[in-house]
Design a protein around this motif. Sequence first.
Motif: not given
Length: 117
Positions: A1-30
């Motif tokens: 099984m590769s990492g791509q087959d693990i459900p997203y919600y079970l990959r907290p590091n990926k989730h945190v990385e994505r949330q940081i990216f979205i937060e940065i973009l939300s500041h740029v959006n201002a």
Amino acid sequence: MSGQDIPYYLRPNKHVERQIFIEILSHVNAWNKLIEYLYVSMGGKFLEDIKQIHSALNIKKLVSIERDKITFERQQFNRPLSLIDCLNMTSGDLVNQIGTLLDSKGANNCIVRLCRR
């Protein structure tokens, strides 16, 4: 099984990385209204990051690129929003075609996120 087959919600590091990216973009959006931008990503078979970008920033020009034919077909089946265009291409193809893609979407600027799962 590769990492791509693990459900997203079970990959907290990926989730945190994505949330940081979205937060940065939300500041740029201002300062720059990102609703006019094109967002391009390697969305994977469930297009999770694209769904979150749309939800958080209301970006409507959304493209997912995928080189693997099976994953690309999966994207077509799983596509949660009709706004998302799924393209069967590599990141190299994207670099060569970014101008054409921007023109076809009526965008002057883009956000490109080339992170693999």
